[in-house]
Design an enzyme around this catalytic site. Sequence first.
Site, PDB file in Angstrom:
ATOM      1  N   HIS A 480     -90.817  24.597  39.648  1.00 60.88           N
ATOM      2  CA  HIS A 480     -91.997  23.853  39.317  1.00 60.88           C
ATOM      3  C   HIS A 480     -93.006  24.712  38.818  1.00 60.88           C
ATOM      4  O   HIS A 480     -93.762  25.474  39.751  1.00 60.88           O
ATOM      5  CB  HIS A 480     -91.604  22.215  39.656  1.00 60.88           C
ATOM      6  N   CYS A 481     -93.874  24.037  37.658  1.00 56.29           N
ATOM      7  CA  CYS A 481     -95.176  24.200  37.857  1.00 56.29           C
ATOM      8  C   CYS A 481     -96.257  23.062  37.290  1.00 56.29           C
ATOM      9  O   CYS A 481     -96.158  22.601  38.885  1.00 56.29           O
ATOM     10  CB  CYS A 481     -95.634  25.608  36.381  1.00 56.29           C
ATOM     11  N   LEU A 482     -97.024  23.018  36.527  1.00 60.19           N
ATOM     12  CA  LEU A 482     -97.379  21.771  36.309  1.00 60.19           C
ATOM     13  C   LEU A 482     -97.071  20.480  35.457  1.00 60.19           C
ATOM     14  O   LEU A 482     -96.250  20.059  36.262  1.00 60.19           O
ATOM     15  CB  LEU A 482     -98.914  21.668  36.060  1.00 60.19           C
TER      16      LEU A 482
END
Length: 543
Positions: A480-482
Amino acid sequence: MLRYEERKLNNLTLSSFSKSGVSSDTRLYIAKENTDKAYVAPEKFSSKVLTWLGKMPLFKNTEVVQKHTENIRVQNQKILQTFLQALTEKYGEKAVNNALYMSSINMNKPLTQRLVVQITECVKGADGGFINIIKNKDNVGVMNAALVIKGGDTKVTEQNNDVGAESKQPLLDIALKGLKRTIPQLEQMDGNSLRENFQEMASGNGPLRSLMTNLQSLNKIPEAKQLNDYVTTLKNIQIGADRFSQWGTCGGEVERWIDKASTHELTQAVKKIHVIAKELKNVTAEFEKIKAGASMPQTMNGPTLGLARFAVSSIPINQQTQVKLSDGMPVPVNTLTFDGKPVALAGSYPKNTPDALEAHMKMLLEKECSCLAVLTSEDQMQAKQLPAYFRGSYTFGEVHTNSQKVSSASQGGAIDQYNMQLSCGEKRYTIPVLHVKNWPDHQPLPSTDQLEYLADRVKNSNQNGAPGRSSSDKHLPMIHCLGGVGRTGTMAAALVLKDNPHSNLEQVRADFRNSRNNRMLEDASQFVQLKAMQAQLLMTTAS
């Protein structure tokens, strides 16, 4: 409060549809002239004339006839809905739903006293258990039977399990009214009322029994698959001793659990029912659209139950690939696939609430993810005040974490590695965590070499013997990132290239969009870096 129109229709009972001295084949409609209450009336002579003219080619396209035809359509729909509501109030939603499902009566025909009698007799049969009799496995030859009523006689004929086209709208109308009635009741429920009134709630027209009956209608309509999948996910959520689907029945495991449950356990159960009721408003909204003329939805976002950081209108979540916990709880994470094979789990940065973080940690533990790749830069985490849940020691509900930093020397200190120990009850699991600290949002990494290096690190993370690739949603890397679309999609695509540098990146992007949402790999500069990495890999394999 009921709208004025709805209040006027409340005075109509089944007896209102029986008109002495009127032909049994005369069309009925709801009139309201010279009274503040609606009443059932036979079609007027002038209306019959216009209907007759509408069958003649010379007149059917005239404005007055076309307007009359549309008025008749609205009248027919209104009186049918009112009649079915009167039936429901007397015999219950389950009997009416079963009768509509099994009956081959044409619901598109105008409502007449003959049709009133036929439908009523069919509902009486359903209420008396006849539907259950013909569905019984011992009744060979009538498993897929339909009730056909002609002149009051009932016989059984073979048909498939799908409801007839003419019965779909009435089924949906009943379900819509039922949901509108039961959802507010579920939202007002508390632990005390649940314990004291469960038998009433789970029987007759109680909100829990009524809810399950109305939702059951969807699996009889093939075109409603997306809606049915959505509600099936909600019904499969574990609440207390059993799945929510079993909460509409008295005398079973649920009732025994409620009798013995603590106040805290009942409070937690009601909390889950409240979030499910909120999700069911999405189903009600879809019903309203269909009633207004829209088609059945071909795709739907999965339920988030308040766990998602972003609204599904911003970051969609494909319900067909949505990850679910062992208790049936859906989490805002998808399984990314390429060429039919799972690549990674992908989601947004976990929402900073106790429930969301607990669900995220349970997922990492239950799915035994090969590693956790956090691609959100340190600067972005600080700017958006994102929880650094992957370092340090925390307790998120039933899950306890203890994360130890392993190294930060790789790639000039751009990647920190942790070993995060997770425990929940008797289950223990340690997952390696890679935190990429220098990957700006909507931009590529500083170098293609770092992207390839990171892909190698993710692929080589193999905790407790978990395979790097799986045929299910277990033992996959969680990325995941944002938002979980740009950097996350780029990282997952890099894993595909490390497996096979000849992979078609356009197809990778298309498959990721099909398996999560149409925003995957949306940043052009990140896609350019993927192509550069692919070129490097192909040169290496060729030399």
